[in-house]
Write a protein that holds these residues in place. Structure first.
Motif, PDB file in Angstrom:
ATOM      1  N   LEU A   1      -4.961   9.850   1.265  1.00 10.78           N
ATOM      2  CA  LEU A   1      -5.843   9.045   0.413  1.00 10.78           C
ATOM      3  C   LEU A   1      -6.770   8.129   1.217  1.00 10.78           C
ATOM      4  O   LEU A   1      -7.535   7.365   0.640  1.00 10.78           O
ATOM      5  N   ASN A   2      -6.670   8.216   2.550  1.00  7.53           N
ATOM      6  CA  ASN A   2      -7.511   7.419   3.446  1.00  7.53           C
ATOM      7  C   ASN A   2      -7.405   5.922   3.143  1.00  7.53           C
ATOM      8  O   ASN A   2      -8.402   5.202   3.068  1.00  7.53           O
ATOM      9  N   THR A   3      -6.194   5.456   2.973  1.00  5.29           N
ATOM     10  CA  THR A   3      -5.921   4.057   2.649  1.00  5.29           C
ATOM     11  C   THR A   3      -6.099   3.169   3.878  1.00  5.29           C
ATOM     12  O   THR A   3      -5.583   3.470   4.948  1.00  5.29           O
TER      13      THR A   3
ATOM     14  N   ASN B   1      -2.132  10.198   5.893  1.00  6.53           N
ATOM     15  CA  ASN B   1      -2.957   9.262   5.126  1.00  6.53           C
ATOM     16  C   ASN B   1      -3.988  10.023   4.280  1.00  6.53           C
ATOM     17  O   ASN B   1      -5.194   9.812   4.384  1.00  6.53           O
TER      18      ASN B   1
ATOM     19  N   PHE C   1       0.852  -1.182   0.000  1.00  6.83           N
ATOM     20  CA  PHE C   1       0.000   0.000   0.000  1.00  6.83           C
ATOM     21  C   PHE C   1       0.887   1.230   0.000  1.00  6.83           C
ATOM     22  O   PHE C   1       2.071   1.157   0.324  1.00  6.83           O
ATOM     23  N   ASP C   2       0.319   2.351  -0.391  1.00  4.94           N
ATOM     24  CA  ASP C   2       1.030   3.625  -0.367  1.00  4.94           C
ATOM     25  C   ASP C   2       0.330   4.553   0.613  1.00  4.94           C
ATOM     26  O   ASP C   2      -0.895   4.658   0.605  1.00  4.94           O
ATOM     27  N   LEU C   3       1.121   5.196   1.463  1.00  7.78           N
ATOM     28  CA  LEU C   3       0.582   6.208   2.355  1.00  7.78           C
ATOM     29  C   LEU C   3       1.141   7.555   1.920  1.00  7.78           C
ATOM     30  O   LEU C   3       2.328   7.680   1.642  1.00  7.78           O
TER      31      LEU C   3
ATOM     32  N   TYR D   1      -5.202   0.032   6.007  1.00  4.87           N
ATOM     33  CA  TYR D   1      -4.031  -0.833   6.128  1.00  4.87           C
ATOM     34  C   TYR D   1      -3.920  -1.338   7.555  1.00  4.87           C
ATOM     35  O   TYR D   1      -4.523  -0.785   8.470  1.00  4.87           O
TER      36      TYR D   1
END
Length: 68
Positions: free
Chosen positions: A33-35, A31, A8-10, A37
Motif C-alpha cells: 500500500l506504499n504506506t 509495503n 499504521f498497517d504494512l 512510516y
C-alpha cells in the motif's frame, strides 16, 4: 507535549513457484500500500536522526541448480 501515534498497517505479499526440479522463481512485494512510516528501530537511536521506512519494494529471484 503529547505525541499520539495512530499506528499504521504494512502489507507484504510473496509467492514462489517451482518451475521444475532445477529452477525456482520467487516474487514479493513489501509495503504493497506504499504506506509512509518511520522505522521503529531508528526511534531507539541515541541521536535525533530517524529513518523513513521503505516504500513499496519489489523483489524477484530465480534460483537454479546444476547437476544432481
Amino acid at each position: 507535549m503529547v505525541v499520539v501515534d495512530e499506528g499504521f498497517d504494512l502489507v507484504n505479499v510473496f509467492a514462489n513457484w517451482r518451475i521444475n526440479d532445477h529452477a525456482k522463481l520467487d516474487f514479493g512485494v513489501d509495503n504493497v500500500l506504499n504506506t509512509a512510516y518511520t522505522d521503529p528501530q531508528s526511534a531507539w537511536s541515541t541521536t535525533a536522526a530517524t529513518e523513513q521506512g521503505k516504500g513499496r519494494t519489489f523483489k524477484v529471484a530465480l534460483t537454479g541448480r546444476i547437476g544432481g
